[in-house]
Design a protein around this motif. Structure first.
Motif, PDB file in Angstrom:
ATOM      1  N   MET A 115      43.028  29.373  54.139  1.00  0.00           N
ATOM      2  CA  MET A 115      42.711  30.650  53.491  1.00  0.00           C
ATOM      3  C   MET A 115      43.503  30.800  52.196  1.00  0.00           C
ATOM      4  N   PRO A 116      42.840  31.216  51.108  1.00  0.00           N
ATOM      5  CA  PRO A 116      43.566  31.386  49.842  1.00  0.00           C
ATOM      6  C   PRO A 116      44.515  32.575  49.906  1.00  0.00           C
ATOM      7  N   GLN A 117      45.596  32.476  49.159  1.00  0.00           N
ATOM      8  CA  GLN A 117      46.555  33.581  49.069  1.00  0.00           C
ATOM      9  C   GLN A 117      46.189  34.548  47.946  1.00  0.00           C
ATOM     10  N   VAL A 118      45.285  34.123  47.100  1.00  0.00           N
ATOM     11  CA  VAL A 118      44.759  34.966  46.023  1.00  0.00           C
ATOM     12  C   VAL A 118      43.387  34.398  45.655  1.00  0.00           C
ATOM     13  N   VAL A 119      42.469  35.272  45.266  1.00  0.00           N
ATOM     14  CA  VAL A 119      41.109  34.837  44.908  1.00  0.00           C
ATOM     15  C   VAL A 119      40.810  35.240  43.464  1.00  0.00           C
ATOM     16  N   PHE A 120      40.352  34.260  42.680  1.00  0.00           N
ATOM     17  CA  PHE A 120      39.873  34.527  41.319  1.00  0.00           C
ATOM     18  C   PHE A 120      38.370  34.790  41.376  1.00  0.00           C
ATOM     19  N   VAL A 121      37.957  35.872  40.734  1.00  0.00           N
ATOM     20  CA  VAL A 121      36.559  36.300  40.763  1.00  0.00           C
ATOM     21  C   VAL A 121      35.984  36.209  39.352  1.00  0.00           C
ATOM     22  N   ASP A 122      34.805  35.618  39.256  1.00  0.00           N
ATOM     23  CA  ASP A 122      34.113  35.507  37.967  1.00  0.00           C
ATOM     24  C   ASP A 122      33.477  36.869  37.658  1.00  0.00           C
ATOM     25  N   GLY A 123      34.273  37.786  37.122  1.00  0.00           N
ATOM     26  CA  GLY A 123      33.806  39.140  36.844  1.00  0.00           C
ATOM     27  C   GLY A 123      34.997  40.066  36.652  1.00  0.00           C
ATOM     28  N   ASN A 124      34.729  41.345  36.578  1.00  0.00           N
ATOM     29  CA  ASN A 124      35.784  42.319  36.296  1.00  0.00           C
ATOM     30  C   ASN A 124      36.324  42.984  37.543  1.00  0.00           C
ATOM     31  N   GLY A 125      37.544  43.503  37.425  1.00  0.00           N
ATOM     32  CA  GLY A 125      38.151  44.321  38.457  1.00  0.00           C
ATOM     33  C   GLY A 125      38.185  45.773  37.996  1.00  0.00           C
ATOM     34  N   LEU A 126      39.385  46.250  37.654  1.00  0.00           N
ATOM     35  CA  LEU A 126      39.523  47.635  37.185  1.00  0.00           C
ATOM     36  C   LEU A 126      38.884  47.859  35.821  1.00  0.00           C
ATOM     37  N   PHE A 127      38.672  46.786  35.071  1.00  0.00           N
ATOM     38  CA  PHE A 127      38.014  46.905  33.761  1.00  0.00           C
ATOM     39  C   PHE A 127      36.508  47.053  34.005  1.00  0.00           C
ATOM     40  N   HIS A 128      36.099  48.302  34.232  1.00  0.00           N
ATOM     41  CA  HIS A 128      34.761  48.584  34.758  1.00  0.00           C
ATOM     42  C   HIS A 128      34.441  50.049  34.476  1.00  0.00           C
ATOM     43  N   TYR A 129      33.161  50.392  34.514  1.00  0.00           N
ATOM     44  CA  TYR A 129      32.712  51.762  34.225  1.00  0.00           C
ATOM     45  C   TYR A 129      33.457  52.797  35.068  1.00  0.00           C
ATOM     46  N   ARG A 130      33.605  52.493  36.349  1.00  0.00           N
ATOM     47  CA  ARG A 130      34.268  53.440  37.267  1.00  0.00           C
ATOM     48  C   ARG A 130      35.534  52.830  37.869  1.00  0.00           C
ATOM     49  N   GLU A 131      36.114  51.864  37.132  1.00  0.00           N
ATOM     50  CA  GLU A 131      37.345  51.195  37.557  1.00  0.00           C
ATOM     51  C   GLU A 131      37.204  50.594  38.947  1.00  0.00           C
ATOM     52  N   PHE A 132      36.042  49.989  39.211  1.00  0.00           N
ATOM     53  CA  PHE A 132      35.850  49.343  40.505  1.00  0.00           C
ATOM     54  C   PHE A 132      34.791  48.257  40.391  1.00  0.00           C
TER      55      PHE A 132
END
Length: 256
Positions: A115-132
């Motif tokens: 299991m990874p200890q951290v996951v990188f996602v191809d996309g945004n996190g808090l940098f988003h219209y509704r911070e989600f």
């Protein structure tokens, strides 16, 4: 093109985002995150979905786990999936998260030691219209630290591809240099990072869950051989290879 969902569904999605947003942790939660060399970090994950050109419904959902700091692939899971939710700006997570979450759950069932200890996602996190964004959604539902890394600037909350933004990019001299993405409210939603000496074009890093922005930026830079961090680059590569192997006549959509 799929028809947009009914207005009631979009309201439901917004409500769900607002509820889950309350659960996002925007600070470091693991000992390895607080260490200058990330001592104790051994496995980093990357997730992505790849499509056959002209088909926005059938996709390859991909999870990879890499060793850290060597960034060699330890595990990969490619799964063809059928997306049922249409693409609507700001609601990408409702389209993609279920399949990425399933990939993490399969790994936890079958090979929990990887299991990874951290996951990188191809996309945004808090940098988003509704911070989600997608990285927050996956982080909260998986309870794993997540980092959002986007290749293109989402023009949102007063952040635009303006002359000032372009001049800030030009001022990034070397890999590791960055500048904040500040909303009209004054809140820093992410950072533009020159991830590699070899690439002058930045990536856009934001918190997904259970990690601070500064740590997310530092970790992203440490995972870059090229412009895109290796966990995402490998997820993209393996998903496209899977599509080429199983659909040789099809054109896979090549990402930047």
């Amino acid at each position: 093109m799929s028809a947009p969902p009914p207005e009631e569904l979009m309201k439901q999605w917004e409500s769900e985002q607002a509820h889950l947003r309350q659960q996002v942790v925007e600070e470091d939660t693991e000992d390895w995150q607080k260490d200058p060399h990330f001592s104790g970090l051994e496995r980093v994950g990357g997730v992505d979905l790849s499509f056959i050109k002209g088909d926005d419904v059938n996709a390859c959902a991909q999870l990879v786990v890499l060793s850290y700091p060597d960034l060699e692939v330890l595990y990969e899971d490619s799964q063809m999936v059928t997306l049922t939710a249409p693409y609507i700006a700001g609601f990408l997570a409702f389209r993609e998260t279920p399949f990425l979450l399933e990939a993490l759950q399969r790994l936890e069932r079958n090979q929990p030691t990887l299991m990874p200890q951290v996951v990188f996602v191809d996309g945004n996190g808090l940098f988003h219209y509704r911070e989600f964004g997608l990285a927050c959604h996956l982080g909260v539902l998986s309870a794993l630290p997540c980092v959002g890394v986007a290749k293109n600037l989402l023009q949102v909350q007063g952040v635009y591809k303006s002359e000032e933004h372009q001049s800030q990019i030009a001022a990034l001299q070397k890999g590791g240099d960055c500048f904040p993405l500040t909303a009209a409210s004054g809140k820093v939603l992410g950072k533009a990072l020159r991830s590699s000496d070899k690439s002058s074009k930045p990536v856009y890093v934001s918190v997904g869950h259970k990690i601070s922005l500064d740590t997310a930026v530092r970790l992203t830079h440490s995972c870059c051989h090229y412009r895109v961090p290796e966990p995402i680059r490998q997820a993209d590569y393996h998903s496209r290879e899977y599509l080429r192997k199983h659909f040789p006549a099809a054109d896979t959509r090549i990402k930047e």
